[in-house]
Design an enzyme around this catalytic site. Sequence first.
Site, short mmCIF file in Angstrom:
data_model
loop_
_atom_site.label_atom_id
_atom_site.label_comp_id
_atom_site.label_asym_id
_atom_site.label_seq_id
_atom_site.Cartn_x
_atom_site.Cartn_y
_atom_site.Cartn_z
N ASP A 90 3.06 -4.42 8.29
CA ASP A 90 1.83 -3.65 8.08
C ASP A 90 0.67 -4.64 8.20
O ASP A 90 0.42 -5.45 7.30
CB ASP A 90 1.88 -3.02 6.68
CG ASP A 90 0.57 -2.32 6.31
OD1 ASP A 90 -0.43 -2.48 7.04
OD2 ASP A 90 0.54 -1.65 5.27
N LYS A 110 -10.56 -0.54 10.43
CA LYS A 110 -10.66 -1.73 9.59
C LYS A 110 -10.98 -2.97 10.42
O LYS A 110 -11.04 -4.08 9.90
CB LYS A 110 -9.35 -1.94 8.84
CG LYS A 110 -9.08 -0.86 7.79
CD LYS A 110 -7.84 -1.17 7.00
CE LYS A 110 -7.33 0.02 6.23
NZ LYS A 110 -8.06 0.27 4.99
N HIS A 122 0.87 -1.18 0.00
CA HIS A 122 0.00 0.00 0.00
C HIS A 122 0.91 1.24 0.00
O HIS A 122 2.01 1.20 0.55
CB HIS A 122 -0.84 -0.06 1.27
CG HIS A 122 -1.92 0.97 1.38
ND1 HIS A 122 -1.67 2.27 1.74
CD2 HIS A 122 -3.26 0.88 1.19
CE1 HIS A 122 -2.81 2.93 1.77
NE2 HIS A 122 -3.79 2.12 1.43
N GLN A 157 -4.41 -5.16 6.99
CA GLN A 157 -5.36 -6.10 6.39
C GLN A 157 -5.30 -7.49 7.02
O GLN A 157 -6.01 -8.39 6.58
CB GLN A 157 -5.11 -6.23 4.88
CG GLN A 157 -5.36 -4.95 4.11
CD GLN A 157 -6.81 -4.49 4.15
OE1 GLN A 157 -7.73 -5.26 4.47
NE2 GLN A 157 -7.04 -3.22 3.84
N CYS A 192 -4.78 2.26 -3.76
CA CYS A 192 -3.59 2.85 -3.11
C CYS A 192 -2.37 1.92 -3.20
O CYS A 192 -1.58 1.82 -2.25
CB CYS A 192 -3.85 3.21 -1.66
SG CYS A 192 -5.13 4.42 -1.46
N1 PMP Z 1 -1.73 -0.64 4.68
C1 PMP Z 1 -2.66 -1.41 4.12
C2 PMP Z 1 -2.27 -2.81 3.71
C3 PMP Z 1 -3.95 -0.94 3.94
O1 PMP Z 1 -4.87 -1.72 3.38
C4 PMP Z 1 -4.28 0.37 4.37
C5 PMP Z 1 -5.68 0.93 4.18
N2 PMP Z 1 -6.25 0.68 2.95
C6 PMP Z 1 -3.28 1.13 4.96
C7 PMP Z 1 -2.03 0.60 5.11
C8 PMP Z 1 -3.57 2.51 5.45
O2 PMP Z 1 -4.49 2.48 6.48
P1 PMP Z 1 -5.14 3.84 7.04
O3 PMP Z 1 -5.70 4.55 5.85
O4 PMP Z 1 -6.17 3.37 8.00
O5 PMP Z 1 -4.03 4.60 7.68
#
Ligand code: PMP
Length: 401
Positions: A194, A220, A117, A197, A358
Amino acid sequence: MNSSDFPILKEKIYNSDLVYLDNAATTQKPQVVIDAISYAYSHFNANVHRGVHHLSQLATKHHENARKKVGDFLGTDNPSEIIFTKGTTDSINLLAFSLGEEFIKTGDEIVVSALEHHSNIVPWQMLCKRKQARLKVIPLKTDLSIDIDAFKSLLTEKTKIVSIAHVSNVLGIINPIEEIIRIAHSRGILVCVDAAQSAPHLPINVKSIDCDFLAFSAHKIYGPTGVGVLYGKQELLSKIPPYQGGGEMISHVSFDHTTYNELPYKFEAGTPDFIGSFALAKALDYLQEIGVEKVKNHEAELIDYAQAELKKIEGVIIYALSLPKAGVISFNIKDQHPYDVGMLLDQQGVAVRTGHHCAEPLIDLLCVPGTIRLSVALYNSKEDIDKFVSALKKALLLLRK
Ligand code: PMP
């Protein structure tokens, strides 16, 4: 499973039942979490850590209990290792800054993977720019899994940090993080996971996987927006400097010299989201009462079922079809733009995500304009998948006219 606990799921979208399959973007909230926010504002709203009065002490108690709860959820009994942030993005930015200040110098290397991401790419890129360090990328194999041999050969004596997603937000692939951590540690390299997910779908124990840092977002995992977590090993967190300055993070301030607070407060400048932390704790209680293992199995069944049903539809291309997945499927339809498919699904009440999610470098690698992403949560059912499949068939009838 428990969909009646989530009031929003009763909403009608263009007169259709809502079928919410965009859980990787954010999950819906159970009534207990919604109530917790209202309860906190109604019964203990006062600033934490600095008041002698009853309400402030109560708010502090709830906030610190929430920290213990998060620690318990992640498998550490040391609350100093749990830092509250605004979300995964904030956690990784904090880490990239603070770790970078202490450990990264010109010519050092930071490793991420090709499926990250943007939140796990850009903060490291910014660090590399600041310190004239180099960002290296672990390639994927043709089946889109992490190329472990290529990973090993990327590592040098200059590599200081590996930061990698536990589960890909685009493909749902579960990365072999334990193996990656073992390989990195055998060469003295730190690892950040990270878990944005993975925390909602898989049991995590930071002590048994032995990661150095791990980040996730409350929103999430059935919790509120604006709250996140950074776990870090105490011996590392105590070596790195604070990220932001302000109230809470200091122990003494004068114009000549300021000293910083102890862990974890050193990393929590300003008034923390103590309402959010309370609601996050309620979300984790809710999830744990159902059972993470039970949720994992339920979601795995849904993913298998959805993949099997999708495979029956002509022209469907499912990415990383044969790899172990958690919560997420990405696919495309031959000769159709993902956005058109997403729009037509929405008109039938089915919420999925389309686009680059993203993760532009990964989407570029797939050589597509984007994908259609279906992502499940504990409240989804086979009936939701059936409704999604039937809406998809209708959309394709229209598109292929
Ligand atoms: N890492 C991953 C793998 C994600 O899926 C996301 C959110 N889509 C993020 C980081 C960022 O999370 P947040 O927008 O809640 O900071």
